[in-house]
Motif scaffolding. Structure first.
Motif, PDB file in Angstrom:
ATOM      1  N   ASP A  80     -43.823 -42.959 -36.402  1.00  0.00           N
ATOM      2  CA  ASP A  80     -44.712 -42.620 -37.515  1.00  0.00           C
ATOM      3  C   ASP A  80     -45.479 -43.872 -37.949  1.00  0.00           C
ATOM      4  OD1 ASP A  80     -46.040 -41.613 -39.654  1.00  0.00           O
ATOM      5  OD2 ASP A  80     -44.285 -40.895 -40.736  1.00  0.00           O
ATOM      6  N   LEU A  81     -46.698 -43.994 -37.443  1.00  0.00           N
ATOM      7  CA  LEU A  81     -47.534 -45.149 -37.763  1.00  0.00           C
ATOM      8  C   LEU A  81     -48.268 -44.997 -39.092  1.00  0.00           C
ATOM      9  CD1 LEU A  81     -49.164 -45.823 -34.269  1.00  0.00           C
ATOM     10  CD2 LEU A  81     -47.198 -46.979 -35.284  1.00  0.00           C
ATOM     11  N   SER A  82     -48.118 -43.849 -39.733  1.00  0.00           N
ATOM     12  CA  SER A  82     -48.921 -43.568 -40.923  1.00  0.00           C
ATOM     13  C   SER A  82     -48.241 -43.937 -42.235  1.00  0.00           C
ATOM     14  CB  SER A  82     -49.275 -42.077 -40.959  1.00  0.00           C
ATOM     15  OG  SER A  82     -48.114 -41.283 -41.144  1.00  0.00           O
ATOM     16  N   VAL A  83     -47.024 -44.506 -42.193  1.00  0.00           N
ATOM     17  CA  VAL A  83     -46.263 -44.697 -43.437  1.00  0.00           C
ATOM     18  C   VAL A  83     -46.959 -45.640 -44.416  1.00  0.00           C
ATOM     19  CG1 VAL A  83     -44.003 -44.074 -42.511  1.00  0.00           C
ATOM     20  CG2 VAL A  83     -44.835 -46.421 -42.251  1.00  0.00           C
ATOM     21  N   GLY A  84     -47.618 -46.688 -43.912  1.00  0.00           N
ATOM     22  CA  GLY A  84     -48.341 -47.589 -44.808  1.00  0.00           C
ATOM     23  C   GLY A  84     -49.477 -46.889 -45.521  1.00  0.00           C
ATOM     24  N   SER A  85     -50.188 -46.024 -44.794  1.00  0.00           N
ATOM     25  CA  SER A  85     -51.281 -45.267 -45.404  1.00  0.00           C
ATOM     26  C   SER A  85     -50.761 -44.222 -46.380  1.00  0.00           C
ATOM     27  CB  SER A  85     -52.118 -44.593 -44.308  1.00  0.00           C
ATOM     28  OG  SER A  85     -52.737 -45.569 -43.484  1.00  0.00           O
ATOM     29  N   MET A  86     -49.585 -43.663 -46.099  1.00  0.00           N
ATOM     30  CA  MET A  86     -48.969 -42.719 -47.038  1.00  0.00           C
ATOM     31  C   MET A  86     -48.643 -43.414 -48.358  1.00  0.00           C
ATOM     32  SD  MET A  86     -48.855 -39.790 -45.475  1.00  0.00           S
ATOM     33  CE  MET A  86     -48.761 -39.064 -43.839  1.00  0.00           C
ATOM     34  N   MET A  87     -48.234 -44.672 -48.281  1.00  0.00           N
ATOM     35  CA  MET A  87     -47.993 -45.451 -49.498  1.00  0.00           C
ATOM     36  C   MET A  87     -49.279 -45.589 -50.298  1.00  0.00           C
ATOM     37  SD  MET A  87     -45.536 -48.500 -48.013  1.00  0.00           S
ATOM     38  CE  MET A  87     -45.490 -49.380 -49.580  1.00  0.00           C
ATOM     39  N   ALA A  88     -50.377 -45.856 -49.600  1.00  0.00           N
ATOM     40  CA  ALA A  88     -51.670 -46.003 -50.274  1.00  0.00           C
ATOM     41  C   ALA A  88     -52.114 -44.689 -50.905  1.00  0.00           C
ATOM     42  CB  ALA A  88     -52.722 -46.487 -49.274  1.00  0.00           C
ATOM     43  N   LEU A  89     -51.905 -43.575 -50.195  1.00  0.00           N
ATOM     44  CA  LEU A  89     -52.288 -42.268 -50.739  1.00  0.00           C
ATOM     45  C   LEU A  89     -51.485 -41.946 -51.985  1.00  0.00           C
ATOM     46  CD1 LEU A  89     -53.805 -39.575 -50.502  1.00  0.00           C
ATOM     47  CD2 LEU A  89     -51.970 -38.770 -48.983  1.00  0.00           C
ATOM     48  N   SER A  90     -50.189 -42.210 -51.940  1.00  0.00           N
ATOM     49  CA  SER A  90     -49.335 -41.974 -53.111  1.00  0.00           C
ATOM     50  C   SER A  90     -49.809 -42.811 -54.296  1.00  0.00           C
ATOM     51  CB  SER A  90     -47.884 -42.314 -52.764  1.00  0.00           C
ATOM     52  OG  SER A  90     -47.052 -42.216 -53.893  1.00  0.00           O
ATOM     53  N   SER A  91     -50.157 -44.064 -54.018  1.00  0.00           N
ATOM     54  CA  SER A  91     -50.647 -44.951 -55.076  1.00  0.00           C
ATOM     55  C   SER A  91     -51.938 -44.418 -55.688  1.00  0.00           C
ATOM     56  CB  SER A  91     -50.872 -46.361 -54.513  1.00  0.00           C
ATOM     57  OG  SER A  91     -51.347 -47.234 -55.508  1.00  0.00           O
ATOM     58  N   ALA A  92     -52.846 -43.909 -54.832  1.00  0.00           N
ATOM     59  CA  ALA A  92     -54.106 -43.347 -55.328  1.00  0.00           C
ATOM     60  C   ALA A  92     -53.861 -42.127 -56.212  1.00  0.00           C
ATOM     61  CB  ALA A  92     -55.013 -42.976 -54.157  1.00  0.00           C
ATOM     62  N   MET A  93     -52.888 -41.294 -55.827  1.00  0.00           N
ATOM     63  CA  MET A  93     -52.582 -40.094 -56.610  1.00  0.00           C
ATOM     64  C   MET A  93     -52.015 -40.456 -57.979  1.00  0.00           C
ATOM     65  SD  MET A  93     -53.702 -37.861 -54.571  1.00  0.00           S
ATOM     66  CE  MET A  93     -53.289 -36.422 -55.552  1.00  0.00           C
ATOM     67  N   LEU A  94     -51.280 -41.568 -58.067  1.00  0.00           N
ATOM     68  CA  LEU A  94     -50.755 -42.013 -59.365  1.00  0.00           C
ATOM     69  C   LEU A  94     -51.885 -42.209 -60.366  1.00  0.00           C
ATOM     70  CD1 LEU A  94     -48.027 -44.693 -58.529  1.00  0.00           C
ATOM     71  CD2 LEU A  94     -47.702 -42.282 -59.052  1.00  0.00           C
ATOM     72  N   ALA A  95     -52.918 -42.917 -59.916  1.00  0.00           N
ATOM     73  CA  ALA A  95     -54.041 -43.205 -60.818  1.00  0.00           C
ATOM     74  C   ALA A  95     -54.756 -41.928 -61.224  1.00  0.00           C
ATOM     75  CB  ALA A  95     -55.020 -44.169 -60.135  1.00  0.00           C
ATOM     76  N   LEU A  96     -54.870 -40.984 -60.296  1.00  0.00           N
ATOM     77  CA  LEU A  96     -55.583 -39.739 -60.584  1.00  0.00           C
ATOM     78  C   LEU A  96     -54.845 -38.851 -61.576  1.00  0.00           C
ATOM     79  CD1 LEU A  96     -56.939 -38.639 -57.076  1.00  0.00           C
ATOM     80  CD2 LEU A  96     -58.265 -39.498 -59.015  1.00  0.00           C
ATOM     81  N   TYR A  97     -53.517 -38.875 -61.535  1.00  0.00           N
ATOM     82  CA  TYR A  97     -52.735 -37.925 -62.333  1.00  0.00           C
ATOM     83  C   TYR A  97     -51.979 -38.569 -63.496  1.00  0.00           C
ATOM     84  CZ  TYR A  97     -53.711 -34.110 -59.148  1.00  0.00           C
ATOM     85  OH  TYR A  97     -54.354 -33.125 -58.431  1.00  0.00           O
ATOM     86  N   LEU A  98     -52.255 -39.835 -63.785  1.00  0.00           N
ATOM     87  CA  LEU A  98     -51.579 -40.474 -64.911  1.00  0.00           C
ATOM     88  C   LEU A  98     -51.853 -39.761 -66.232  1.00  0.00           C
ATOM     89  CD1 LEU A  98     -51.727 -44.360 -64.472  1.00  0.00           C
ATOM     90  CD2 LEU A  98     -49.717 -42.934 -64.900  1.00  0.00           C
ATOM     91  N   GLY A  99     -53.028 -39.164 -66.342  1.00  0.00           N
ATOM     92  CA  GLY A  99     -53.373 -38.460 -67.574  1.00  0.00           C
ATOM     93  C   GLY A  99     -52.484 -37.265 -67.856  1.00  0.00           C
ATOM     94  N   TYR A 100     -51.782 -36.772 -66.845  1.00  0.00           N
ATOM     95  CA  TYR A 100     -50.885 -35.624 -67.014  1.00  0.00           C
ATOM     96  C   TYR A 100     -49.443 -36.051 -67.291  1.00  0.00           C
ATOM     97  CZ  TYR A 100     -54.775 -33.044 -64.979  1.00  0.00           C
ATOM     98  OH  TYR A 100     -56.016 -32.486 -64.728  1.00  0.00           O
ATOM     99  N   GLY A 101     -49.229 -37.336 -67.389  1.00  0.00           N
ATOM    100  CA  GLY A 101     -47.880 -37.846 -67.642  1.00  0.00           C
ATOM    101  C   GLY A 101     -47.333 -38.597 -66.447  1.00  0.00           C
ATOM    102  N   GLU A 102     -46.444 -39.538 -66.705  1.00  0.00           N
ATOM    103  CA  GLU A 102     -45.912 -40.396 -65.651  1.00  0.00           C
ATOM    104  C   GLU A 102     -45.085 -39.622 -64.629  1.00  0.00           C
ATOM    105  OE1 GLU A 102     -43.910 -43.310 -68.090  1.00  0.00           O
ATOM    106  OE2 GLU A 102     -45.478 -44.783 -67.656  1.00  0.00           O
ATOM    107  N   VAL A 103     -44.266 -38.689 -65.091  1.00  0.00           N
ATOM    108  CA  VAL A 103     -43.427 -37.923 -64.165  1.00  0.00           C
ATOM    109  C   VAL A 103     -44.290 -37.074 -63.239  1.00  0.00           C
ATOM    110  CG1 VAL A 103     -41.656 -36.133 -63.991  1.00  0.00           C
ATOM    111  CG2 VAL A 103     -41.456 -37.903 -65.742  1.00  0.00           C
ATOM    112  N   VAL A 104     -45.299 -36.414 -63.805  1.00  0.00           N
ATOM    113  CA  VAL A 104     -46.204 -35.594 -62.995  1.00  0.00           C
ATOM    114  C   VAL A 104     -46.924 -36.461 -61.968  1.00  0.00           C
ATOM    115  CG1 VAL A 104     -48.294 -34.177 -63.019  1.00  0.00           C
ATOM    116  CG2 VAL A 104     -46.528 -33.834 -64.762  1.00  0.00           C
ATOM    117  N   ALA A 105     -47.377 -37.635 -62.384  1.00  0.00           N
ATOM    118  CA  ALA A 105     -48.079 -38.536 -61.473  1.00  0.00           C
ATOM    119  C   ALA A 105     -47.168 -38.984 -60.335  1.00  0.00           C
ATOM    120  CB  ALA A 105     -48.600 -39.753 -62.241  1.00  0.00           C
ATOM    121  N   LEU A 106     -45.935 -39.338 -60.674  1.00  0.00           N
ATOM    122  CA  LEU A 106     -44.983 -39.775 -59.647  1.00  0.00           C
ATOM    123  C   LEU A 106     -44.703 -38.646 -58.655  1.00  0.00           C
ATOM    124  CD1 LEU A 106     -41.756 -41.839 -60.226  1.00  0.00           C
ATOM    125  CD2 LEU A 106     -41.727 -39.855 -58.732  1.00  0.00           C
ATOM    126  N   LEU A 107     -44.377 -37.463 -59.170  1.00  0.00           N
ATOM    127  CA  LEU A 107     -44.061 -36.338 -58.292  1.00  0.00           C
ATOM    128  C   LEU A 107     -45.254 -35.955 -57.424  1.00  0.00           C
ATOM    129  CD1 LEU A 107     -41.959 -34.055 -60.667  1.00  0.00           C
ATOM    130  CD2 LEU A 107     -41.135 -35.485 -58.787  1.00  0.00           C
TER     131      LEU A 107
END
Length: 327
Positions: A80-107
């Motif tokens: 699985d060569l994509s794990v580093g990019s998956m980390m980046a995608l997860s990080s991007a989603m945090l910023a997008l969903y922080l307005g809905y709460g930290e738990v929602v953003a993390l999940l």
């Protein structure tokens, strides 16, 4: 007339060469880690401090997560060569969903990464596309998607609350994220060693044709493994984002897929699959992180640390080959 048949089981004792190869493959990484720590305790000023230990564990926690997921993928003969990019995608989603709460953003960050992993596993299992090809494509595509979602910008993440805890919390001298990573590693080890799923994963990696003929749910196993790998990478992205206090898809996870593969190989899981060594992977991840710390604390050119890691990978592959030839 009764005919009695007996079955004779012949147990072949290992030759000295086989014993040596088995020992090298199984225990070298633990001995190397212990030796490196001892050398640093003697020679590196400031190494024997709580702060150094905590810094090492904060840094290694996300690597352990992606390396454990990589161990499952490689154990089935994939990668699985994509794990580093998956980390980046997860990080991007945090910023997008922080307005809905930290738990929602993390999940959301973890689940979106896991969903892409499911897509990866589905292409491998049902479309029979080589894992190297699918994950290489996702490495590029997912990183691009993460940067597009973030607008190429670095977004701050609150330094208090849940993310503040993940980025800074220490429990009895041990970082909270390291405790979480250790618990997950133990759970994955139990999954591999104690459950039917673990046997399916090993069988799929050691003999795919036989796995198909015996009715082993290989496709479902492969999809589950790549989903787990991506989900763990998503959680690793959350850890790094919390630690640096920002969502930064252009930086987070860069080249970490190579570090994860190095940890898996050095830890004793063969690239050909058929064996999964979770404990060895965790020890190797710690070993690689301590190497980085050694170079940094001794003001050595960090480029040579990368050269050393490459040499260690070659040595690990040699030991695997020697173990195979000695059987």
């Amino acid at each position: 007339m009764t005919v009695t048949t007996t079955t004779t089981v012949v147990v072949t004792e290992r030759t000295p060469r086989q014993k040596l190869a088995h020992f090298a493959r199984t225990y070298t990484v633990y001995l190397a880690l212990a030796a490196l720590v001892v050398v640093n305790l003697i020679a590196t000023t400031g190494f024997a401090t709580a702060a150094t230990l905590q810094n090492v564990l904060f840094a290694v926690a996300p690597i352990v997560l992606i390396a454990v997921g990589q161990t499952l993928a490689i154990g089935t003969g994939g990668i699985d060569l994509s794990v580093g990019s998956m980390m980046a995608l997860s990080s991007a989603m945090l910023a997008l969903y922080l307005g809905y709460g930290e738990v929602v953003a993390l999940l959301t960050g973890v689940l979106v990464a896991a969903a892409v992993g499911t897509l990866n596993g589905t292409m491998i299992a049902y479309l029979r596309i080589n894992p190297l090809i699918t994950s290489l494509g996702l490495l590029v595509a997912v990183r691009g998607l993460a940067q597009a979602l973030s607008g190429g910008a670095r977004s701050p993440i609150p330094g208090d609350g849940l993310f503040g805890w993940l980025g800074n919390a220490v429990l009895f001298g041990i970082p909270g994220v390291a405790v979480i990573a250790a618990v997950i590693a133990v759970l994955i080890w139990l999954l591999v060693k104690k459950t039917t799923f673990g046997r399916y994963a090993l069988f799929a990696g050691s003999n795919r044709a036989a796995a198909h003929l015996t009715g082993t749910p290989r496709n479902r196993t492969i999809i589950t493994i790549y989903t787990l790998s991506a989900g763990l990478a998503g959680l690793a992205g959350v850890f790094v984002s919390a630690r640096i206090g920002a969502s930064d898809p252009s930086f987070i996870g860069i080249h970490l897929e190579l570090t994860a593969i190095a940890a898996v190989v050095i830890g004793g899981t063969p690239l050909a699959g058929g064996r999964i060594n979770v404990g060895g992977t965790v020890a190797a991840a710690l070993f690689l992180q301590v190497i980085d710390t050694t170079f940094i604390m001794n003001n050595l050119d960090f480029a040579y640390a990368q050269v050393l890691k490459a040499v260690l990978i070659v040595v690990a592959l040699f030991l695997q080959r020697a173990g195979k030839d000695a059987r």
